[in-house]
Design a protein around this motif. Structure first.
Motif, PDB file in Angstrom:
ATOM      1  N   ALA A  80      -4.643  -0.092  -9.105  1.00  0.00           N
ATOM      2  CA  ALA A  80      -4.955   1.054  -8.255  1.00  0.00           C
ATOM      3  C   ALA A  80      -6.310   1.652  -8.573  1.00  0.00           C
ATOM      4  N   GLU A  81      -6.782   1.441  -9.801  1.00  0.00           N
ATOM      5  CA  GLU A  81      -8.044   2.046 -10.239  1.00  0.00           C
ATOM      6  C   GLU A  81      -9.209   1.058 -10.221  1.00  0.00           C
ATOM      7  N   MET A  82      -9.021  -0.089  -9.589  1.00  0.00           N
ATOM      8  CA  MET A  82     -10.046  -1.131  -9.604  1.00  0.00           C
ATOM      9  C   MET A  82     -11.326  -0.659  -8.910  1.00  0.00           C
ATOM     10  N   ASP A  83     -12.433  -0.679  -9.629  1.00  0.00           N
ATOM     11  CA  ASP A  83     -13.717  -0.210  -9.102  1.00  0.00           C
ATOM     12  C   ASP A  83     -14.228  -1.136  -7.999  1.00  0.00           C
ATOM     13  N   GLY A  84     -14.764  -0.535  -6.955  1.00  0.00           N
ATOM     14  CA  GLY A  84     -15.431  -1.303  -5.912  1.00  0.00           C
ATOM     15  C   GLY A  84     -14.509  -1.941  -4.890  1.00  0.00           C
ATOM     16  N   ALA A  85     -13.201  -1.859  -5.078  1.00  0.00           N
ATOM     17  CA  ALA A  85     -12.265  -2.482  -4.145  1.00  0.00           C
ATOM     18  C   ALA A  85     -11.920  -1.508  -3.013  1.00  0.00           C
ATOM     19  N   SER A  86     -11.600  -2.057  -1.864  1.00  0.00           N
ATOM     20  CA  SER A  86     -11.180  -1.230  -0.738  1.00  0.00           C
ATOM     21  C   SER A  86      -9.807  -0.633  -1.023  1.00  0.00           C
ATOM     22  N   ALA A  87      -9.447   0.390  -0.276  1.00  0.00           N
ATOM     23  CA  ALA A  87      -8.120   0.993  -0.430  1.00  0.00           C
ATOM     24  C   ALA A  87      -7.033  -0.019  -0.088  1.00  0.00           C
ATOM     25  N   ARG A  88      -7.293  -0.838   0.909  1.00  0.00           N
ATOM     26  CA  ARG A  88      -6.330  -1.879   1.277  1.00  0.00           C
ATOM     27  C   ARG A  88      -6.107  -2.851   0.121  1.00  0.00           C
ATOM     28  N   GLN A  89      -7.211  -3.297  -0.505  1.00  0.00           N
ATOM     29  CA  GLN A  89      -7.095  -4.246  -1.611  1.00  0.00           C
ATOM     30  C   GLN A  89      -6.351  -3.624  -2.786  1.00  0.00           C
ATOM     31  N   ARG A  90      -6.637  -2.369  -3.072  1.00  0.00           N
ATOM     32  CA  ARG A  90      -5.991  -1.715  -4.214  1.00  0.00           C
ATOM     33  C   ARG A  90      -4.501  -1.499  -3.969  1.00  0.00           C
ATOM     34  N   LEU A  91      -4.128  -1.136  -2.745  1.00  0.00           N
ATOM     35  CA  LEU A  91      -2.702  -0.987  -2.443  1.00  0.00           C
ATOM     36  C   LEU A  91      -2.014  -2.351  -2.482  1.00  0.00           C
ATOM     37  N   HIS A  92      -2.671  -3.359  -1.934  1.00  0.00           N
ATOM     38  CA  HIS A  92      -2.149  -4.735  -1.993  1.00  0.00           C
ATOM     39  C   HIS A  92      -1.889  -5.151  -3.441  1.00  0.00           C
ATOM     40  N   ASP A  93      -2.885  -4.977  -4.301  1.00  0.00           N
ATOM     41  CA  ASP A  93      -2.767  -5.422  -5.690  1.00  0.00           C
ATOM     42  C   ASP A  93      -1.746  -4.589  -6.464  1.00  0.00           C
ATOM     43  N   PHE A  94      -1.629  -3.317  -6.115  1.00  0.00           N
ATOM     44  CA  PHE A  94      -0.630  -2.444  -6.741  1.00  0.00           C
ATOM     45  C   PHE A  94       0.775  -2.988  -6.484  1.00  0.00           C
ATOM     46  N   ILE A  95       1.039  -3.354  -5.240  1.00  0.00           N
ATOM     47  CA  ILE A  95       2.365  -3.878  -4.879  1.00  0.00           C
ATOM     48  C   ILE A  95       2.619  -5.219  -5.551  1.00  0.00           C
ATOM     49  N   VAL A  96       1.637  -6.117  -5.502  1.00  0.00           N
ATOM     50  CA  VAL A  96       1.802  -7.445  -6.104  1.00  0.00           C
ATOM     51  C   VAL A  96       2.029  -7.342  -7.608  1.00  0.00           C
ATOM     52  N   ALA A  97       1.291  -6.442  -8.271  1.00  0.00           N
ATOM     53  CA  ALA A  97       1.427  -6.304  -9.731  1.00  0.00           C
ATOM     54  C   ALA A  97       2.830  -5.895 -10.135  1.00  0.00           C
ATOM     55  N   ASN A  98       3.509  -5.139  -9.284  1.00  0.00           N
ATOM     56  CA  ASN A  98       4.867  -4.696  -9.603  1.00  0.00           C
ATOM     57  C   ASN A  98       5.916  -5.784  -9.403  1.00  0.00           C
ATOM     58  N   LEU A  99       5.543  -6.875  -8.759  1.00  0.00           N
ATOM     59  CA  LEU A  99       6.528  -7.907  -8.432  1.00  0.00           C
ATOM     60  C   LEU A  99       6.142  -9.278  -8.972  1.00  0.00           C
ATOM     61  N   THR A 100       5.306  -9.278  -9.993  1.00  0.00           N
ATOM     62  CA  THR A 100       4.918 -10.511 -10.665  1.00  0.00           C
ATOM     63  C   THR A 100       4.932 -10.274 -12.171  1.00  0.00           C
ATOM     64  N   PRO A 101       5.005 -11.353 -12.971  1.00  0.00           N
ATOM     65  CA  PRO A 101       4.944 -11.186 -14.427  1.00  0.00           C
ATOM     66  C   PRO A 101       3.647 -10.491 -14.840  1.00  0.00           C
ATOM     67  N   PRO A 102       3.665  -9.700 -15.906  1.00  0.00           N
ATOM     68  CA  PRO A 102       4.757  -9.513 -16.870  1.00  0.00           C
ATOM     69  C   PRO A 102       5.783  -8.439 -16.499  1.00  0.00           C
ATOM     70  N   VAL A 103       5.597  -7.803 -15.321  1.00  0.00           N
ATOM     71  CA  VAL A 103       6.547  -6.753 -14.935  1.00  0.00           C
ATOM     72  C   VAL A 103       7.895  -7.367 -14.572  1.00  0.00           C
ATOM     73  N   THR A 104       7.884  -8.465 -13.847  1.00  0.00           N
ATOM     74  CA  THR A 104       9.131  -9.140 -13.499  1.00  0.00           C
ATOM     75  C   THR A 104       9.384 -10.284 -14.474  1.00  0.00           C
ATOM     76  N   ASP A 105      10.158 -10.024 -15.489  1.00  0.00           N
ATOM     77  CA  ASP A 105      10.614 -11.091 -16.383  1.00  0.00           C
ATOM     78  C   ASP A 105      11.926 -10.668 -17.033  1.00  0.00           C
ATOM     79  N   ALA A 106      12.607 -11.618 -17.621  1.00  0.00           N
ATOM     80  CA  ALA A 106      13.955 -11.375 -18.134  1.00  0.00           C
ATOM     81  C   ALA A 106      13.951 -10.349 -19.268  1.00  0.00           C
ATOM     82  N   ARG A 107      12.961 -10.407 -20.138  1.00  0.00           N
ATOM     83  CA  ARG A 107      12.924  -9.471 -21.267  1.00  0.00           C
ATOM     84  C   ARG A 107      12.729  -8.033 -20.777  1.00  0.00           C
TER      85      ARG A 107
END
Length: 214
Positions: A80-107
């Motif tokens: 969300a704090e990525m410098d130089g990225a559009s608001a669309r890109q930052r919202l996109h990456d925010f959502i993806v980061a929450n649904l990919t490792p290391p956030v999504t893993d068994a541990r």
């Protein structure tokens, strides 16, 4: 880690080692099964030294829960704090980061599941949970407002807050599904489903394109 190397470490590093050992023991034995003796053994210290950093097991568990919550939210916050990225890109990456490792893993899931039952019975756990939830929601609300403005569809604060709450609920549900049974979604990656759902929620505004890796 052996005891000698632990004693050479700085105060902050020693405390972090104990939190890490606490998380390791909880992941292996569960919340009740993770005893102070086991944690001390994993960290390579005596029980007496633990009391130099924590009043007791409850405080160690609270610190470990705070660490878990921060680890789960940090990848998305950084996106969300990525410098130089559009608001669309930052919202996109925010959502993806929450649904990919290391956030999504068994541990991560096992630690979250071990801790979550304490939120309703331990005031400090409840405070930590609320603090992290509100921080996460604030970041998401800001991203939604910026994305809508960038797309020529500005919304008032109340509407953006509602969107943030709904998107957070969507992310939470998909995160749980992905962490429990990620192999069931190999043909339909959850980040892509989330982006499509959020796009629909926001009135069809596109959050993904063919150049994005979902």
């Amino acid at each position: 880690m052996n005891r000698r190397s632990f004693h050479r470490a700085g105060e902050a590093e020693r405390r972090q080692d104990l939190i890490t050992a606490t998380l390791d023991c909880i992941a292996e034995f569960g919340l009740q099964g993770a005893t102070v003796r086991q944690i001390a053994g994993r960290a390579g210290v005596t029980g007496g030294l633990i009391r130099h950093y924590f009043e007791g097991k409850d405080q160690m568990l609270q610190a470990a829960y705070r660490e878990t919550m921060e680890a789960m939210s940090t990848p998305a916050i950084l996106a969300a704090e990525m410098d130089g990225a559009s608001a669309r890109q930052r919202l996109h990456d925010f959502i993806v980061a929450n649904l990919t490792p290391p956030v999504t893993d068994a541990r991560t899931l096992s630690l979250w599941a071990a801790f979550i039952s304490h939120v309703r019975v331990d005031p400090e756990f409840a405070r930590i949970h609320r603090e992290n939830y509100l921080s996460f929601l604030d970041a998401l609300e800001t991203l939604v407002r910026q994305f809508l403005t960038e797309s020529g569809r500005p919304a008032d604060p109340a509407e953006c807050r509602d969107y943030a709450i709904a998107i957070n609920g969507l992310i939470d549900g998909l995160w749980l599904e992905g962490s429990l049974a990620g192999d069931l979604f190999d043909d339909k990656p959850l980040p892509g489903l989330a982006l499509k759902s959020v796009s629909a929620l926001l009135g069809g505004l596109n959050l993904s394109d063919n150049d994005q890796t979902l």
